[in-house]
Write a protein that holds these residues in place. Structure first.
Motif, PDB file in Angstrom:
ATOM      1  N   PRO B  59       0.867  -1.107  -0.094  1.00  0.00           N
ATOM      2  CA  PRO B  59      -0.048  -0.099  -0.006  1.00  0.00           C
ATOM      3  C   PRO B  59       0.848   1.223  -0.071  1.00  0.00           C
ATOM      4  N   GLY B  60       0.529   2.361  -0.894  1.00  0.00           N
ATOM      5  CA  GLY B  60       1.058   3.472  -0.846  1.00  0.00           C
ATOM      6  C   GLY B  60       2.414   3.436  -1.828  1.00  0.00           C
ATOM      7  N   TYR B 243     -10.076  -0.631  -3.344  1.00  0.00           N
ATOM      8  CA  TYR B 243      -9.093   0.359  -3.863  1.00  0.00           C
ATOM      9  C   TYR B 243      -9.834   1.868  -3.975  1.00  0.00           C
ATOM     10  N   PRO B 247      -7.098   5.166   0.633  1.00  0.00           N
ATOM     11  CA  PRO B 247      -6.859   6.688   0.648  1.00  0.00           C
ATOM     12  C   PRO B 247      -5.842   6.920  -0.394  1.00  0.00           C
ATOM     13  N   TYR B 248      -5.160   5.917  -1.001  1.00  0.00           N
ATOM     14  CA  TYR B 248      -4.207   6.273  -2.122  1.00  0.00           C
ATOM     15  C   TYR B 248      -4.743   6.827  -3.431  1.00  0.00           C
ATOM     16  N   ASP B 249      -3.984   7.630  -4.220  1.00  0.00           N
ATOM     17  CA  ASP B 249      -4.260   7.924  -5.341  1.00  0.00           C
ATOM     18  C   ASP B 249      -4.144   7.121  -6.365  1.00  0.00           C
ATOM     19  N   ASP B 250      -3.094   6.113  -6.313  1.00  0.00           N
ATOM     20  CA  ASP B 250      -2.800   5.324  -7.148  1.00  0.00           C
ATOM     21  C   ASP B 250      -3.589   4.152  -7.405  1.00  0.00           C
ATOM     22  N   TRP B 251      -4.192   4.020  -6.227  1.00  0.00           N
ATOM     23  CA  TRP B 251      -5.245   3.099  -5.687  1.00  0.00           C
ATOM     24  C   TRP B 251      -6.650   3.460  -6.493  1.00  0.00           C
ATOM     25  N   HIS B 252      -7.065   4.506  -6.418  1.00  0.00           N
ATOM     26  CA  HIS B 252      -7.941   5.364  -7.363  1.00  0.00           C
ATOM     27  C   HIS B 252      -7.950   5.155  -8.871  1.00  0.00           C
TER      28      HIS B 252
END
Lengths: 311, 283
Positions: B59-60, B243, B247-252
């Motif tokens: 994550p992250g 995802y 909280p992570y942008d790359d997950w979104h």
């Protein structure tokens, strides 16, 4: 020769038994869904009873006090609002397809509306969370608030901080999802209106709208009613789209801009986190109540539509 | 004069009502284009080769992909089809042939219609109760079972309808040659109904490929690539949910890319199914 015939008869018997078992499986699955959900709910049923559970607004995992009132309320309110928005639009679409759409465009337009039903609910959820809810929270809801909040009584519905993650956004997304269900069934029943009836109405000078209102719609009454109930069942059970944009808050909301929780969202968010037997059992109880409501609604709709098909 | 205004009024009402109908149709198209354009726009922006080639990064951290979720999704769906399609076809065969005039046949047919509308999350809780809880852990098979249960009534009802479309006289011609019923079904009825049944299967696959809710408590999720169906299995849909809520942008971004793939696959299947139906049953 005789033995061949005997063998063929036995094989035929075997095949009929195999197919029957597969068909019977549907009945068996439904019965076992009811039985197993009921069995898993027993702990919660013993603890809270039926009316106690349904009327209690408590949802406190720490003190292990559970009630269904907040989630039932959230489920019903979002469903009813979605229906209120979807029904007029869906009827309008059905009228458009049967009466107004040019013949060449009919299949294209019909497929386009049905694609709305094919888009999976998780996609509605993504779009709702990242695109639609921010639009609602930044532009639409503040505008609605400015216009309606000063009005007494109705104003109450528009209080609070509009964030976009709320009952209004959820209901609109649900209404988009159920519209194609209503419009396709209604369109099918509209198409069953005998042409002679319509032509005789035109013959005595009725306008197009009067023919629709006084001939086509009365003729399709049961179909409209049945389709609305089917759409209602669909909205009650919708999970993912709602899970993204409703906020999962166990409270009785009084404003359209409040977050809320439905039975489905509660199950989706809390099922794997339930750490005590009573907690998990209460969640199963919620699932059982949802299944019961859904089954009842669909049975009613089926009876209506079947009666229509017979006459 | 009074009469004229009455007619004018009716004409005005007519125009207003029909304009409302056109507006409703436009609104429907507006939502469809809005949603699809949004998914396409984000999907094209965020889709990368790494998405298909890499497994999840911690994550992250950057550079992760969704290979594990693609493979998990394929496996779960494949086993669901393996269970659901044969059972659905056989059941539908009973309803349209042996059970055509029996009360139990009509009853099961109606029951399947109701079962199609049972909320999919309820089916997830059911499979949790009968499968996951007894074996004590989440598993890919449980996910397949949940999807198969959703699939069975869909395949069953389309099979029934498609077999009904095969004229009864064709069966009588075969009976007259001395063919037993099961051979008539296997060699004649199925041949006549094959395209329709195939289309039904396509649409049923389209239906389960986007399901998320029934997988949440059955196949659950997994950040690692696995082909062991007895372990928790990642799937595209559950990963999108996780995802997107994370909280992570790359997950979104990966959630958008996955949404794009899922949408394209499902709409492709649906449109293909519709085209086949139109081509086959034109008259």
């Amino acid at each position: 020769m005789a033995s061949t015939i005997k063998r063929e008869q036995n094989l035929d018997k075997l095949f009929s038994i195999i197919t029957f078992s597969a068909a019977f499986l549907v009945l068996a699955i439904i019965v076992s869904i009811f039985i197993s959900l009921f069995r898993e709910s027993l702990t919660a049923i013993d603890a809270f009873g039926f009316f106690g559970f349904v009327s209690s607004t408590a949802w406190d995992p720490v003190r292990e006090n559970f009630g269904a009132a907040t989630t039932l309320y959230g489920t019903l309110i979002t469903t009813l609002l979605a229906l209120a928005m979807a029904v007029p639009v869906a009827l309008g679409i059905a009228v458009f397809i049967t009466e107004l759409c040019p013949k060449v465009l009919k299949p294209i337009f019909g497929t386009a509306i049905e694609l709305l039903a094919a888009i999976p609910s998780i996609i509605y959820g993504m779009w709702g969370l990242f695109t639609f809810a921010p639009l609602m929270g930044e532009y639409v809801e503040p505008l609605l608030q400015r216009v309606f909040e000063p009005i007494p009584i109705i104003g109450q519905l528009f209080t609070g901080v509009p964030l976009g993650i709320d009952i209004l956004t959820t209901s609109i997304i649900l209404s988009i999802m159920i519209t194609p269900f209503i419009s396709s069934i209604v369109h099918d029943t509209f198409a069953l209106t005998p042409v002679q009836l319509k032509e005789s109405a035109y013959g005595i000078g009725a306008t197009r709208w009067e023919v629709i209102k006084d001939v086509v719609v009365p003729h399709a009454k049961t179909g409209i009613f049945g389709s609305i109930i089917i759409a209602m069942g669909r909205a009650l059970g919708e999970t993912m789209a709602v899970a993204f944009v409703l906020g999962n808050k166990h409270e009785i909301a009084t404003s359209l801009f409040d977050a809320s929780a439905t039975i489905t969202v509660t199950l989706a968010n809390e099922f794997t986190e339930a750490d005590t037997d009573l907690y998990l059992s209460s969640l199963f109880y919620l699932a059982l109540i949802l299944l019961g409501m859904n089954f009842l609604l669909l049975a009613i709709a089926k009876t209506f539509l079947a009666r229509k098909a017979k006459s | 004069m009074n009469n004229m205004t009455e007619i004018d009024k009716r004409k005005i009402i007519n125009v207003v009502a029909l304009s409302f109908s056109c507006a409703a149709a436009t609104l429907g198209l507006f939502w469809l284009t809005f949603i699809l354009a949004d998914v396409l726009r984000h999907g094209f922006t965020y889709i990368t080769p790494e998405l298909f080639l890499n497994e999840a990064a911690p994550p992250g951290m950057a550079g992760g992909g969704l290979k594990h979720a693609f493979i998990g999704q394929l496996l779960v769906t494949f086993f669901a089809i393996l269970i659901g399609v044969p059972l659905g076809i056989l059941g539908g065969t009973y309803l349209a042939e042996y059970g055509r005039h029996r009360r139990i046949g009509r009853f099961i047919s109606t029951l399947s219609d109701i079962m199609i509308s049972v909320p999919s999350i309820v089916i997830g809780t059911f499979v949790y109760a009968i499968f996951v809880k007894p074996i004590g852990h989440f598993s890919g098979f449980a996910g397949s079972l949940a999807l198969a249960i959703i699939m069975i009534p869909v395949v069953l009802r389309t099979t029934e309808e498609m077999i009904f479309l095969v004229p009864w006289e064709i069966r009588e011609a075969a009976f007259a040659l001395g063919a037993p019923y099961y051979k008539v079904i296997l060699q004649i009825v199925y041949r006549g109904a094959a395209t329709g049944i195939f289309t039904g299967i396509l649409l049923a696959i389209a239906r389960i490929a986007g399901e998320t809710a029934p997988l949440l408590f059955t196949s659950f999720n997994n950040m690692f690539l696995t082909t062991n169906m007895n372990e928790p299995m990642p799937s595209l849909t559950v990963t999108i949910y996780q995802y997107a809520m994370g909280p992570y942008d790359d997950w979104h971004e990966m959630a958008w890319a996955a949404s794009f793939v899922v949408t394209l696959f499902i709409l492709g299947l649906t449109i293909m199914g519709r085209l086949i139906i139109r081509w086959k049953y034109k008259n």
